[in-house]
Write a protein that holds these residues in place. Structure first.
Motif, PDB file in Angstrom:
ATOM      1  N   VAL A  46      57.511  14.971  17.799  1.00  0.00           N
ATOM      2  CA  VAL A  46      58.478  16.207  17.958  1.00  0.00           C
ATOM      3  C   VAL A  46      58.016  17.112  19.061  1.00  0.00           C
ATOM      4  O   VAL A  46      59.008  17.350  20.207  1.00  0.00           O
ATOM      5  CB  VAL A  46      58.619  17.073  16.687  1.00  0.00           C
ATOM      6  N   ARG A  47      56.889  17.694  19.285  1.00  0.00           N
ATOM      7  CA  ARG A  47      56.536  18.640  20.250  1.00  0.00           C
ATOM      8  C   ARG A  47      56.343  17.730  21.531  1.00  0.00           C
ATOM      9  O   ARG A  47      56.792  18.308  22.679  1.00  0.00           O
ATOM     10  CB  ARG A  47      55.064  19.282  20.155  1.00  0.00           C
ATOM     11  N   GLY A  48      55.982  16.599  21.441  1.00  0.00           N
ATOM     12  CA  GLY A  48      55.846  15.705  22.727  1.00  0.00           C
ATOM     13  C   GLY A  48      57.098  15.459  23.198  1.00  0.00           C
ATOM     14  O   GLY A  48      57.335  15.467  24.479  1.00  0.00           O
ATOM     15  N   THR A  49      58.214  15.063  22.252  1.00  0.00           N
ATOM     16  CA  THR A  49      59.468  14.678  22.810  1.00  0.00           C
ATOM     17  C   THR A  49      60.338  15.942  23.382  1.00  0.00           C
ATOM     18  O   THR A  49      60.994  16.038  24.354  1.00  0.00           O
ATOM     19  CB  THR A  49      60.430  14.472  21.710  1.00  0.00           C
ATOM     20  N   GLU A  50      59.803  17.124  23.086  1.00  0.00           N
ATOM     21  CA  GLU A  50      60.489  18.617  23.531  1.00  0.00           C
ATOM     22  C   GLU A  50      59.765  18.630  24.966  1.00  0.00           C
ATOM     23  O   GLU A  50      60.526  19.121  25.942  1.00  0.00           O
ATOM     24  CB  GLU A  50      59.966  19.655  22.594  1.00  0.00           C
TER      25      GLU A  50
END
Length: 348
Positions: free
Chosen positions: A97-101
């Motif tokens: 999630v944070r990586g995709t953001e």
């Protein structure tokens, strides 16, 4: 929406050392590919590695390196993800999630379209039971849904690519890392799979890695965005019975004598196997059973997945025969790699 893409674009690729990433590199000949890696270095012709971390600000790069990269990149392909079902939920959400953001923020800064690789199993929303022990597929799937939502909300021109279970190359069977389906079929080859928690007519939806790579590469070159592409076997996916038959036939061709497992329900595993046998099993075997239950639960779908990969220019739908041949090639490679074959077979 269509975006003009250079004939030889510069591509930022995450997850280059993984299954899809490795297969994709072979399809991006003629492009300049920058592979953002956290651990394993990646290099090759017109391929450069760049050490980073998707969970950190600016992808783990200093400001100058980040800005320089953003000024050079034409397309972003995001394959990196935690895919294991037994990984700590915090780590899973950090990367998925944070990586995709972080990747979306970079794509926005670079004014580059994004090809986001997700999973077809986001369609499975009923995996809420606790009976998988340490394996929690709902954590993984929840993180992938949140990542897809971030893509949808970002305003970045993007495609979402949703493959089902990815196996090895359709011809050679080679793969960067063996997957859960390999482990299940491999247990059958070893005669270590007396029970299989599936209904005999359940479709086992998998696709060879070269099909996924062809879809992503085709989308990169077409410049088309705003689509969702289901890279699945769909109606052509073989049944559990057929997959077992294929694995057994392969085993016999390799001089092995695999027995056919008994198909049982997950409920039988919960009521009989767990209470009687689980406590006596070594930790590693308990984890393998948990992983198998989680993997097979993904296939309990009332209807076949959609299959839209043939909407990508140059990609055709696979037939059941294509998928069966790919499965056999993948498991033959697995058997060789795991030493389940005779010396003459390995040399063949």
């Amino acid at each position: 929406m269509s975006i003009t893409v250079k004939s030889a674009p510069t591509i930022l690729l995450t997850g280059a050392s993984g299954v899809v990433g490795q297969a994709l590199l072979e399809r991006l000949a003629g492009c300049d590919v920058v592979c953002l890696t956290h651990r394993k270095p990646v290099a090759g012709h017109r391929v450069t590695g760049l050490r980073g971390d998707l969970t950190l600000p600016r992808l783990g790069l200093d400001r100058a390196a980040y800005d320089d990269l953003a000024d050079r990149v034409d397309v972003v392909v995001h394959c990196a993800a935690v895919t294991g079902f037994s990984v700590d939920p915090g780590r899973t959400n950090d990367l998925n999630v944070r990586g995709t953001e972080g990747v979306l923020a970079f794509a926005r800064r670079a004014q580059a379209p994004l090809q986001h690789v997700s999973t077809a199993f986001v369609a499975r929303r009923d995996l809420t039971r606790d009976a998988y022990g340490s394996a929690r597929p709902e954590v993984y799937l929840g993180s992938k849904r949140l990542a897809e939502q971030a893509v949808a909300d970002s305003g970045v021109p993007a495609n979402v690519i949703r493959p089902s279970v990815v196996i090895g190359d359709s011809v050679t069977g080679r793969i960067a890392q063996f997957q859960g389906l390999h482990a299940i079929a491999g247990a059958l080859l070893r005669n270590a799979l007396p029970l299989l928690p599936l209904q005999p007519d359940t479709r086992i939806d998998f696709v060879p890695q070269d099909l996924v790579a062809a879809v992503v590469a085709g989308l990169v070159r077409s410049g088309t965005t705003g689509g969702e592409y289901w890279v699945t076997g769909g109606d052509a996916a073989p049944t559990a019975t057929r997959v077992v038959e294929l694995a057994r036939a392969l085993g016999e061709s390799l001089g092995l004598e695999p027995d056919l497992p008994r198909f049982v329900s997950h409920d039988m595993i919960d009521r009989l196997v767990r209470p009687v046998f689980m406590a006596a099993l070594p930790k590693a075997q308990r984890r393998r059973l948990d992983d198998m239950l989680a993997m097979t639960a993904l296939f309990h779908t009332a209807e076949p997945f959609a299959g839209t990969s043939h909407h990508v220019p140059g990609v055709r739908p696979l037939t059941t025969g294509d998928l069966e041949d790919a499965f056999t090639a993948s498991m033959r490679h697995y058997a060789r790699a795991k030493g389940l074959t005779s010396p003459s077979e390995v040399a063949a």
